[in-house]
Write a protein that holds these residues in place. Structure first.
Motif, PDB file in Angstrom:
ATOM      1  N   PHE A   5       9.152  -1.067  -7.991  1.00 50.50           N
ATOM      2  CA  PHE A   5      10.491  -1.419  -7.534  1.00 50.50           C
ATOM      3  C   PHE A   5      11.489  -0.323  -7.896  1.00 50.50           C
ATOM      4  CE2 PHE A   5       8.305  -5.394  -8.822  1.00 50.50           C
ATOM      5  CZ  PHE A   5       8.119  -5.928  -7.551  1.00 50.50           C
ATOM      6  N   MET A   6      12.454  -0.133  -7.012  1.00 47.52           N
ATOM      7  CA  MET A   6      13.537   0.822  -7.250  1.00 47.52           C
ATOM      8  C   MET A   6      14.862   0.151  -6.907  1.00 47.52           C
ATOM      9  SD  MET A   6      14.079   4.722  -5.800  1.00 47.52           S
ATOM     10  CE  MET A   6      14.403   4.295  -4.078  1.00 47.52           C
ATOM     11  N   ARG A   7      15.862   0.449  -7.712  1.00 50.84           N
ATOM     12  CA  ARG A   7      17.209  -0.083  -7.511  1.00 50.84           C
ATOM     13  C   ARG A   7      18.200   1.078  -7.523  1.00 50.84           C
ATOM     14  NH1 ARG A   7      19.492  -4.025 -12.155  1.00 50.84           N
ATOM     15  NH2 ARG A   7      19.311  -2.075 -13.344  1.00 50.84           N
ATOM     16  N   LEU A   8      19.074   1.103  -6.530  1.00 47.68           N
ATOM     17  CA  LEU A   8      20.132   2.107  -6.458  1.00 47.68           C
ATOM     18  C   LEU A   8      21.481   1.417  -6.631  1.00 47.68           C
ATOM     19  CD1 LEU A   8      18.904   4.231  -3.398  1.00 47.68           C
ATOM     20  CD2 LEU A   8      18.384   4.563  -5.830  1.00 47.68           C
ATOM     21  N   LEU A   9      22.280   1.938  -7.557  1.00 47.76           N
ATOM     22  CA  LEU A   9      23.614   1.408  -7.830  1.00 47.76           C
ATOM     23  C   LEU A   9      24.617   2.546  -7.793  1.00 47.76           C
ATOM     24  CD1 LEU A   9      22.748  -0.765 -10.984  1.00 47.76           C
ATOM     25  CD2 LEU A   9      23.040  -1.606  -8.645  1.00 47.76           C
ATOM     26  N   VAL A  10      25.790   2.286  -7.237  1.00 48.91           N
ATOM     27  CA  VAL A  10      26.861   3.274  -7.331  1.00 48.91           C
ATOM     28  C   VAL A  10      27.180   3.489  -8.811  1.00 48.91           C
ATOM     29  CG1 VAL A  10      29.296   3.726  -6.830  1.00 48.91           C
ATOM     30  CG2 VAL A  10      27.818   2.738  -5.067  1.00 48.91           C
ATOM     31  N   ALA A  11      27.252   4.747  -9.227  1.00 48.31           N
ATOM     32  CA  ALA A  11      27.492   5.067 -10.635  1.00 48.31           C
ATOM     33  C   ALA A  11      28.815   4.463 -11.100  1.00 48.31           C
ATOM     34  CB  ALA A  11      27.506   6.577 -10.830  1.00 48.31           C
ATOM     35  N   PRO A  12      28.866   3.995 -12.345  1.00 46.18           N
ATOM     36  CA  PRO A  12      30.065   3.287 -12.828  1.00 46.18           C
ATOM     37  C   PRO A  12      31.329   4.128 -12.813  1.00 46.18           C
ATOM     38  CG  PRO A  12      28.500   3.686 -14.620  1.00 46.18           C
ATOM     39  CD  PRO A  12      27.790   4.003 -13.357  1.00 46.18           C
ATOM     40  N   GLU A  13      31.208   5.446 -12.848  1.00 45.61           N
ATOM     41  CA  GLU A  13      32.413   6.287 -12.856  1.00 45.61           C
ATOM     42  C   GLU A  13      33.041   6.459 -11.472  1.00 45.61           C
ATOM     43  OE1 GLU A  13      28.805   9.142 -12.808  1.00 45.61           O
ATOM     44  OE2 GLU A  13      29.384   7.250 -13.783  1.00 45.61           O
TER      45      GLU A  13
ATOM     46  N   ILE B 257      13.579   3.266   1.569  1.00 43.51           N
ATOM     47  CA  ILE B 257      14.385   2.240   2.230  1.00 43.51           C
ATOM     48  C   ILE B 257      14.886   1.281   1.154  1.00 43.51           C
ATOM     49  CG2 ILE B 257      14.466   0.525   4.084  1.00 43.51           C
ATOM     50  CD1 ILE B 257      13.411   3.184   5.117  1.00 43.51           C
ATOM     51  N   THR B 258      16.202   1.125   1.006  1.00 35.82           N
ATOM     52  CA  THR B 258      16.761   0.153   0.058  1.00 35.82           C
ATOM     53  C   THR B 258      17.850  -0.651   0.754  1.00 35.82           C
ATOM     54  OG1 THR B 258      18.441   1.684  -0.826  1.00 35.82           O
ATOM     55  CG2 THR B 258      16.289   1.648  -1.922  1.00 35.82           C
TER      56      THR B 258
ATOM     57  N   SER C 299      29.824  -8.688  -0.504  1.00 41.38           N
ATOM     58  CA  SER C 299      30.192  -7.742  -1.554  1.00 41.38           C
ATOM     59  C   SER C 299      31.549  -7.126  -1.248  1.00 41.38           C
ATOM     60  CB  SER C 299      29.125  -6.654  -1.689  1.00 41.38           C
ATOM     61  OG  SER C 299      28.828  -6.098  -0.436  1.00 41.38           O
ATOM     62  N   ASP C 300      32.354  -6.959  -2.292  1.00 38.17           N
ATOM     63  CA  ASP C 300      33.713  -6.460  -2.117  1.00 38.17           C
ATOM     64  C   ASP C 300      33.760  -4.962  -1.842  1.00 38.17           C
ATOM     65  OD1 ASP C 300      34.828  -8.968  -2.504  1.00 38.17           O
ATOM     66  OD2 ASP C 300      34.976  -8.705  -4.675  1.00 38.17           O
ATOM     67  N   SER C 301      32.713  -4.232  -2.246  1.00 34.60           N
ATOM     68  CA  SER C 301      32.715  -2.780  -2.083  1.00 34.60           C
ATOM     69  C   SER C 301      31.287  -2.278  -2.233  1.00 34.60           C
ATOM     70  CB  SER C 301      33.606  -2.118  -3.140  1.00 34.60           C
ATOM     71  OG  SER C 301      33.044  -2.302  -4.437  1.00 34.60           O
ATOM     72  N   ILE C 302      31.068  -1.011  -1.893  1.00 32.32           N
ATOM     73  CA  ILE C 302      29.747  -0.438  -2.122  1.00 32.32           C
ATOM     74  C   ILE C 302      29.458  -0.367  -3.613  1.00 32.32           C
ATOM     75  CG2 ILE C 302      29.808   0.869   0.034  1.00 32.32           C
ATOM     76  CD1 ILE C 302      30.277   3.415  -1.673  1.00 32.32           C
ATOM     77  N   ASN C 303      30.499  -0.324  -4.438  1.00 32.02           N
ATOM     78  CA  ASN C 303      30.312  -0.271  -5.893  1.00 32.02           C
ATOM     79  C   ASN C 303      29.640  -1.529  -6.413  1.00 32.02           C
ATOM     80  OD1 ASN C 303      32.864   1.104  -4.931  1.00 32.02           O
ATOM     81  ND2 ASN C 303      32.643   2.104  -6.922  1.00 32.02           N
ATOM     82  N   ALA C 304      29.819  -2.653  -5.724  1.00 31.46           N
ATOM     83  CA  ALA C 304      29.270  -3.930  -6.178  1.00 31.46           C
ATOM     84  C   ALA C 304      27.899  -4.229  -5.594  1.00 31.46           C
ATOM     85  CB  ALA C 304      30.235  -5.058  -5.818  1.00 31.46           C
ATOM     86  N   ALA C 305      27.405  -3.379  -4.698  1.00 30.32           N
ATOM     87  CA  ALA C 305      26.151  -3.658  -3.994  1.00 30.32           C
ATOM     88  C   ALA C 305      24.953  -3.179  -4.801  1.00 30.32           C
ATOM     89  CB  ALA C 305      26.160  -2.985  -2.630  1.00 30.32           C
ATOM     90  N   GLU C 306      23.942  -4.035  -4.916  1.00 28.64           N
ATOM     91  CA  GLU C 306      22.667  -3.672  -5.527  1.00 28.64           C
ATOM     92  C   GLU C 306      21.656  -3.470  -4.407  1.00 28.64           C
ATOM     93  OE1 GLU C 306      19.394  -6.021  -8.162  1.00 28.64           O
ATOM     94  OE2 GLU C 306      21.328  -5.679  -9.158  1.00 28.64           O
ATOM     95  N   LEU C 307      21.201  -2.239  -4.251  1.00 33.88           N
ATOM     96  CA  LEU C 307      20.295  -1.877  -3.165  1.00 33.88           C
ATOM     97  C   LEU C 307      18.890  -1.696  -3.732  1.00 33.88           C
ATOM     98  CD1 LEU C 307      22.575   0.813  -1.462  1.00 33.88           C
ATOM     99  CD2 LEU C 307      22.521  -1.652  -1.039  1.00 33.88           C
ATOM    100  N   ARG C 308      17.922  -2.446  -3.184  1.00 36.34           N
ATOM    101  CA  ARG C 308      16.558  -2.403  -3.714  1.00 36.34           C
ATOM    102  C   ARG C 308      15.552  -2.210  -2.582  1.00 36.34           C
ATOM    103  NH1 ARG C 308      18.066  -7.533  -6.342  1.00 36.34           N
ATOM    104  NH2 ARG C 308      16.474  -8.506  -5.016  1.00 36.34           N
ATOM    105  N   ASN C 309      14.395  -1.677  -2.936  1.00 34.33           N
ATOM    106  CA  ASN C 309      13.311  -1.603  -1.958  1.00 34.33           C
ATOM    107  C   ASN C 309      12.661  -2.967  -1.765  1.00 34.33           C
ATOM    108  OD1 ASN C 309      11.981  -1.437  -4.612  1.00 34.33           O
ATOM    109  ND2 ASN C 309      10.109  -1.011  -3.437  1.00 34.33           N
ATOM    110  N   ALA C 310      13.012  -3.928  -2.617  1.00 33.73           N
ATOM    111  CA  ALA C 310      12.507  -5.298  -2.512  1.00 33.73           C
ATOM    112  C   ALA C 310      13.699  -6.254  -2.604  1.00 33.73           C
ATOM    113  CB  ALA C 310      11.493  -5.585  -3.612  1.00 33.73           C
TER     114      ALA C 310
END
Length: 357
Positions: free
Chosen positions: A245-253, A171-172, A181-192
């Protein structure tokens, strides 16, 4: 939201009978009833929207009966490992929180050395079913909303693996109170995630009531530990070693999908598809970062978390997606109960469907 759509919320025989799922069965269920036969094609119906309010979740500010139903649902998400919850009519149940989303299919892969166990170990690969959704202010870009990505790992890379497999869920989420956030690209998703209750204005009352229920059924309502992944596929006598802790980010490309007031479900679909074309054209990749080094500060109404030493260890790559009724009402993502020691099952807050700590 009617009673027929939302119940039963409690642990049922369907949950009790769970012994694993076949990846293909879960994917087929998600794609069985899309809201749009071909996403974005001219003439398709609009995607449904469902609000999250005090009334939809609790029946009103002072209502009692609905609160107990939401508490039953909260306990069940901790106690049930089921991947699909069909219900007696095979239509599932509408979610109280994050009621609409888009489901994704892809793979989890860990490419770097780690000190962790299970599917956090280097060279681990798993098939994944995930759900991207928005809580709080709705699905539209430019509003205060809390984007979230939840997922389940199947310990196989064979999409037609014939035996049912037990899954590991994660769960993040963004700030639970929401962000602009302007887009999913800018969102930082974390379990915490952080928590800013009153960023939602009067709707912050809903978060306060939700948190009070979560605390009654579990111990820590704002962190979802990662031990299910660290215990997936490991030998029974091997110690669990899970990251904190885990963080999911949309890849920069990944490109940023343009559009004012864009629905996040359309944004995710556009990363993979061209409108009106049913064949996937691209992939959507998230990077996987972990750390054990973080601190929490603030008050229950304004929680702030700081992290150090993030390490990139792998990626999530999605190559198909669908917005469907079963993706909103049937698929189920188990939430891990809090452990005082994340690596020790004996310290779990809930054991055998009862809160013991």
């Amino acid at each position: 939201m009617t009673d027929e759509l939302t119940g039963p919320e409690q642990f049922t025989d369907e949950d009790r009978r769970y012994s694993g799922s076949r990846f293909r069965d879960v994917v087929d269920a998600l794609f069985a009833n899309p809201y749009q036969t071909v996403w974005g094609r001219e003439g398709e119906p609009p995607l449904p929207d469902r609000e999250q309010t005090i009334k939809s979740v609790f029946g009103g500010l002072l209502a009692r009966g609905r609160s107990s139903r939401f508490e039953g649902a909260s306990a069940r998400t901790l106690d049930s490992a089921a991947d699909l919850r069909w219900g007696s009519d095979r239509k599932g149940f509408a979610r109280f929180l994050h009621p609409t989303g888009v489901c994704l299919v892809g793979r989890w892969q860990i490419t770097e050395d780690t000190p962790y166990s299970g599917y956090f170990r280097r060279a681990s690969k798993a098939l994944v079913v995930a759900r991207y959704s928005s809580g709080g202010g709705g699905n539209r870009r430019g509003r205060i909303r809390s984007l979230a990505l939840v997922g389940k790992l199947f310990p196989t890379m064979d999409p037609d693996h014939h035996m049912p497999l037990r899954t590991a869920n994660f769960i993040t989420q963004q700030d639970i109170g929401g962000e602009r956030s302007d887009s999913i690209n800018a969102a930082e998703l974390r379990n915490a995630p952080d928590v800013t209750v009153f960023r939602r204005g009067p709707a912050g009352t809903l978060l306060i009531k939700v948190a009070s229920v979560f605390r009654r059924v579990d111990a820590e309502p704002t962190i979802r530990q990662l031990y299910p992944i660290a215990e997936l596929g490991k030998a029974g006598d091997e110690p669990t070693r899970a990251p904190a802790f885990m963080r999911l980010l949309v890849a920069p490309e990944q490109p940023v999908i343009a559009g004012e007031d864009l629905d996040v479900r359309d944004e995710v679909m556009a990363q993979i598809f061209d409108r009106g074309d049913p064949v996937p054209k691209r992939t959507l990749t998230f990077t996987i970062d972990v750390t054990d080094d973080g601190d929490t500060s603030g008050t229950p109404f304004r929680v702030r978390r700081t992290f150090r030493n993030w390490r990139r260890i792998g990626s999530l790559v999605f190559d198909n997606a669908v917005v469907s009724h079963n993706g909103d009402a049937v698929i189920h993502f188990a939430h891990p109960t809090w452990r005082q020691d994340r690596d020790d099952p004996a310290t779990a807050t809930r054991l055998n469907k009862v809160k013991v700590r």
